[in-house]
Design an enzyme around this catalytic site. Structure first.
Site, PDB file in Angstrom:
ATOM      1  N   CYS A 175     -14.733  62.204 -25.302  1.00  0.00           N
ATOM      2  CA  CYS A 175     -15.258  60.835 -25.353  1.00  0.00           C
ATOM      3  C   CYS A 175     -16.737  60.747 -25.717  1.00  0.00           C
ATOM      4  O   CYS A 175     -17.116  60.879 -26.866  1.00  0.00           O
ATOM      5  CB  CYS A 175     -14.970  60.143 -24.021  1.00  0.00           C
ATOM      6  SG  CYS A 175     -15.111  58.339 -24.099  1.00  0.00           S
ATOM      7  N   PRO A 341      -4.541  26.097 -11.638  1.00  0.00           N
ATOM      8  CA  PRO A 341      -4.824  24.663 -11.708  1.00  0.00           C
ATOM      9  C   PRO A 341      -5.155  24.311 -13.161  1.00  0.00           C
ATOM     10  O   PRO A 341      -6.145  24.785 -13.709  1.00  0.00           O
ATOM     11  CB  PRO A 341      -6.045  24.489 -10.798  1.00  0.00           C
ATOM     12  CG  PRO A 341      -6.092  25.731  -9.962  1.00  0.00           C
ATOM     13  CD  PRO A 341      -5.543  26.816 -10.836  1.00  0.00           C
ATOM     14  N   LEU A 342      -4.313  23.533 -13.787  1.00  0.00           N
ATOM     15  CA  LEU A 342      -4.454  23.182 -15.206  1.00  0.00           C
ATOM     16  C   LEU A 342      -5.188  21.851 -15.304  1.00  0.00           C
ATOM     17  O   LEU A 342      -4.663  20.808 -14.930  1.00  0.00           O
ATOM     18  CB  LEU A 342      -3.068  23.097 -15.842  1.00  0.00           C
ATOM     19  CG  LEU A 342      -2.945  23.147 -17.357  1.00  0.00           C
ATOM     20  CD1 LEU A 342      -3.606  24.382 -17.931  1.00  0.00           C
ATOM     21  CD2 LEU A 342      -1.473  23.102 -17.753  1.00  0.00           C
ATOM     22  N   SER A 343      -6.431  21.892 -15.800  1.00  0.00           N
ATOM     23  CA  SER A 343      -7.301  20.717 -15.751  1.00  0.00           C
ATOM     24  C   SER A 343      -7.149  19.790 -16.944  1.00  0.00           C
ATOM     25  O   SER A 343      -7.617  18.657 -16.908  1.00  0.00           O
ATOM     26  CB  SER A 343      -8.761  21.171 -15.666  1.00  0.00           C
ATOM     27  OG  SER A 343      -9.152  21.784 -16.888  1.00  0.00           O
ATOM     28  N   GLY A 344      -6.536  20.287 -18.015  1.00  0.00           N
ATOM     29  CA  GLY A 344      -6.520  19.514 -19.251  1.00  0.00           C
ATOM     30  C   GLY A 344      -7.669  19.869 -20.164  1.00  0.00           C
ATOM     31  O   GLY A 344      -7.806  19.313 -21.253  1.00  0.00           O
ATOM     32  N   GLY A 345      -8.515  20.839 -19.723  1.00  0.00           N
ATOM     33  CA  GLY A 345      -9.625  21.320 -20.541  1.00  0.00           C
ATOM     34  C   GLY A 345      -9.274  22.623 -21.232  1.00  0.00           C
ATOM     35  O   GLY A 345      -8.240  23.245 -20.957  1.00  0.00           O
ATOM     36  N   ILE A 346     -10.171  23.072 -22.090  1.00  0.00           N
ATOM     37  CA  ILE A 346      -9.848  24.207 -22.957  1.00  0.00           C
ATOM     38  C   ILE A 346      -9.849  25.539 -22.209  1.00  0.00           C
ATOM     39  O   ILE A 346      -9.132  26.472 -22.597  1.00  0.00           O
ATOM     40  CB  ILE A 346     -10.822  24.251 -24.159  1.00  0.00           C
ATOM     41  CG1 ILE A 346     -10.248  25.154 -25.268  1.00  0.00           C
ATOM     42  CG2 ILE A 346     -12.210  24.716 -23.725  1.00  0.00           C
ATOM     43  CD1 ILE A 346     -10.965  25.018 -26.584  1.00  0.00           C
ATOM     44  N   ASP A 347     -10.609  25.684 -21.122  1.00  0.00           N
ATOM     45  CA  ASP A 347     -10.679  26.969 -20.433  1.00  0.00           C
ATOM     46  C   ASP A 347      -9.374  27.295 -19.699  1.00  0.00           C
ATOM     47  O   ASP A 347      -8.813  28.380 -19.860  1.00  0.00           O
ATOM     48  CB  ASP A 347     -11.863  26.998 -19.462  1.00  0.00           C
ATOM     49  CG  ASP A 347     -13.199  27.059 -20.187  1.00  0.00           C
ATOM     50  OD1 ASP A 347     -13.234  27.599 -21.297  1.00  0.00           O
ATOM     51  OD2 ASP A 347     -14.197  26.572 -19.641  1.00  0.00           O
ATOM     52  N   SER A 348      -8.884  26.373 -18.868  1.00  0.00           N
ATOM     53  CA  SER A 348      -7.605  26.628 -18.196  1.00  0.00           C
ATOM     54  C   SER A 348      -6.465  26.657 -19.205  1.00  0.00           C
ATOM     55  O   SER A 348      -5.470  27.368 -19.014  1.00  0.00           O
ATOM     56  CB  SER A 348      -7.342  25.575 -17.113  1.00  0.00           C
ATOM     57  OG  SER A 348      -7.322  24.268 -17.665  1.00  0.00           O
TER      58      SER A 348
END
Length: 705
Positions: A175, A341-348
């Site tokens: 390595c 928890p699905l927030s409706g935003g792009i991260d979740s």
């Protein structure tokens, strides 16, 4: 006259401390290498123990078990008549070394210790091992009896030697040694070594494969060891393995002509240098690696031809690397699946799509006949031992192992609620839609019953402290409810044996820098920048046939923790006081470029302060004062929130500027402030503004003349 040698290198899905499974996978790779006609098999670094044992390398048991596992390998009838290069830790004269064990037909030929250890970034090899600091020196190692009774040896060579066979000469690197300015293969090559093995424990990082080539598995940790084992001859790639795969054992073989190596080295200057090169101790191995010309059937196999290496785009690496890491984690931790928890935003959304990518890989592997993956899928879904269940689509598997919830409040919009519901439907997740107002109201009322004072949001005339407290109550309530649902949903849905789900976080690496996150079990996207996440979602939109993702790309990132009014909608970037692009820039300056406030300010003067740095014609260069304000703002907020990094949710390491305090980015978590640096910045701004003012006055006088 051709001297054709078939070589094999292996990518193994090893697991730290899984001696039973690791030995089984090593044996399987040896059998596959022999079946392909290989005469030399090379395995990963520390493959017997797994690379990520960390402080377990300080324990005596690990050395004992390593020798025990090695004994089962070299004594196996299926592992004979092939030269083996196997990685494991060895304790010699009470000193711990990271070693390669060269074996052949129940004999140990050489133990070669690693000379240059990886000791930066995610690596702390010098915490566990000592580098071998005696180049070109070989001495006796007194062999453990458990192996000695198999090999008939009491002493074996230990050190920096090379192995001469009847037809060639080969040597080992490990390595980090390849990455050093004076790599061992240089002088070894001048001393006649024709075949070099390099076994690696190099972890995955976005865009890293190109770096590896230019220089030439989830192991229970925050890093994923990807594949791409390669066989290279005279700078040409002859074979390479999958970079991302669910296969536990992958063996790559290629046939090289030793005469082509000798021809490549025929320059006079190399010949002259070889006369003065270091001479290495040679250990003789009475075996041929190449096939005799008279015994070789060219109709069956010939010399391997050069091929082009396929590089994955970063968004593909996120989809594939994240999927492999998640699957390894899930199948080894005995959980019932994932919950987010699905927030409706792009991260979740990105975290959920990464799970969907995982299920796509799993279903694809099952369709290709991978029985291990099918068994793991049935085990996670709690199927009975005699079950014939086979997931037909990724969505079918998703519904069995992935649950999402939208936790709405009076501050939530119908847009985010509908996006969460539609995404869950399209990827097949089991979705729950609830409201949390009764919970948050009850908590606030506890405070009111004691104080007789009701806190208010900023929009209702509340203070900064009131506004922040009311937002945090919502975030923390969602966290508590997430764990409640994750614990009970498998039982509620009738899963055999119940079980619980792992709760996933969804804060990107830029938000971690700012301390803008909530802690959960682990966070798949915690090492990815917002920019790369958007590219990943755009890639998945078409590649995974998920048109719903277009709505996430166009949505303004918002936590929806404050009331929406006709004149105000909460925005993540406004809350943080800095854009995601700026956070990414400061993150790289802080970690990659190793700059503090003053150094970062100076660097930004030549980028943000220059017209050439404009990303589009509308952008204007920033003034020194604007750059100074942004620099001081970032470092102040970073310092205030640094304590959160000490308990940062474990995430897959993908980005070089990750602030993970586990061992990658070690810093104080209580800062005294940057008064000295800030004062220096302020003086420089004043000097530049005075100089600019003087220049402007002279210009005005010239205009009057």
């Amino acid at each position: 006259m051709a001297h054709l040698v078939t070589l094999a290198c292996c990518s193994l899905n090893q697991w730290a401390l899984d001696f039973t499974g690791n030995a089984r996978r090593i044996k399987e790779s040896i059998v596959k290498a022999k079946a392909a006609g290989a005469s030399l098999r090379v395995g990963p670094e520390l493959e017997i123990t797994g690379y990520g044992c960390l402080d377990h390398f300080l324990e005596g048991d690990i050395f004992l078990h390593s020798w025990e596992a090695l004994a089962t390998i070299i004594d196996d009838d299926a592992c004979q008549d092939i030269v083996l290069d196997i990685g494991m830790p060895v304790r010699h004269k009470n000193v711990r070394y990271n070693c390669r064990i060269i074996c052949y037909n129940r004999k140990i030929i050489l133990i070669r210790p690693k000379m240059w250890l990886a000791n930066d970034g995610n690596y702390r090899e010098m915490r566990y091992f000592t580098p071998w600091m005696r180049p070109g020196h070989v001495e006796d190692y007194y062999l453990e009896s458990i192996v000695g009774k198999i090999t008939g040896q009491t002493e074996v060579p230990f050190g920096d030697g090379i192995i001469s066979t009847n037809d060639t000469c080969f040597a080992c690197e490990t390595c980090e040694e390849l990455f050093t300015p004076a790599a061992p293969h240089g002088p070894m090559g001048l001393d006649g070594v024709e075949i070099f093995t390099n076994s690696s424990g190099s972890h995955f990082e976005l865009r890293k494969l190109k770096t590896r080539l230019d220089l030439i598995s989830c192991d229970g940790e925050r890093v994923y060891y990807d594949g791409s084992s390669m066989i290279i001859c005279n700078g040409d790639i002859l074979a390479y393995g999958s970079q991302f795969s669910l296969n536990e054992v992958e063996v790559v073989t290629a046939t090289i002509d030793l005469e082509s190596v000798r021809s490549f080295r025929s320059s006079p200057s190399r010949g002259l240098q070889s006369q003065h090169a270091q001479k290495f101790p040679r250990i003789n191995l009475k075996v041929r690696l190449s096939v005799r010309v008279e015994d070789y059937d060219y109709q069956i196999k010939s010399q391997s031809e050069p091929i082009d290496l396929k590089y994955h785009a970063p968004e593909e690496e996120i989809a594939l690397g994240g999927a492999c890491w998640l699957w390894d984690y899930l199948r080894r931790c005995h959980a019932a699946g994932f919950f987010i928890p699905l927030s409706g935003g792009i991260d979740s959304c990105a975290t959920s799509v990464m799970i969907f990518s995982m299920c796509r890989l799993v279903v694809s592997a099952i369709e290709e006949g991978n029985e291990q993956v099918l068994q793991d899928a049935r085990k996670i879904a709690a199927e009975t031992d005699d079950s014939g269940w086979v997931p037909a689509t990724p969505q079918e598997l998703m519904n069995r192992i992935f649950c999402t919830t939208y936790m709405g409040s009076k501050n939530s919009s119908s847009d985010t609620r509908n996006r969460a519901k539609d995404l869950a439907h399209d990827i097949g997740a089991y979705h729950v839609d609830i409201d949390i107002d009764t919970v948050t109201t009850a908590i606030v009322n506890v405070f009111f019953s004691w104080s007789n004072w009701m806190p208010r949001f900023k929009s209702a005339g509340g203070s900064f402290a009131e506004n922040l407290a009311l937002q945090n109550i919502q975030a923390r309530s969602r966290m508590v409810l997430a764990y409640l649902f994750a614990q009970l949903l498998p039982t509620f849905r009738g899963r055999r044996g119940g079980g619980s789900l792992l709760v996933l976080g969804s804060a990107n690496v830029d938000e971690a820098l700012r301390g803008y996150l909530t802690k959960y079990d682990f966070n798949p996207i915690g090492g990815i920048s917002k920019t790369d996440l958007k590219a990943f979602i755009n890639f998945a939109r078409t590649s995974f046939d998920l048109p719903i993702l277009s709505t996430f790309l166009s949505a303004v990132p918002t936590a929806e923790l404050e009331p929406i009014t006709s004149s105000y909608v909460q925005s993540d970037e406004a809350d943080m006081g800095i854009t995601y692009a700026e956070l990414s820039t400061f993150g790289r300056l802080r970690k990659n470029d190793k700059l503090g406030p003053w150094g970062a300010y100076c660097k930004l003067l030549s980028t943000w302060g220059s017209p050439k740095s404009a990303k589009n014609p509308k952008d204007q260069p920033l003034s020194p004062r604007q750059i100074a304000e942004k620099t001081k703002f970032f470092f102040t907020k970073y310092a205030i929130n640094r304590h959160k990094m000490t308990v940062l949710t474990p995430s897959l390491h993908m980005e070089q500027y990750s602030p993970d305090d586990n061992r990658f980015d070690l810093r104080p978590f209580l800062y005294p402030g940057f008064d000295w640096a800030y004062a220096k910045i302020d003086r420089d701004v004043e000097r530049r503004e005075k100089a600019e003012s003087g220049t402007q006055n002279e210009k005005e006088e010239d205009d009057l003349d």
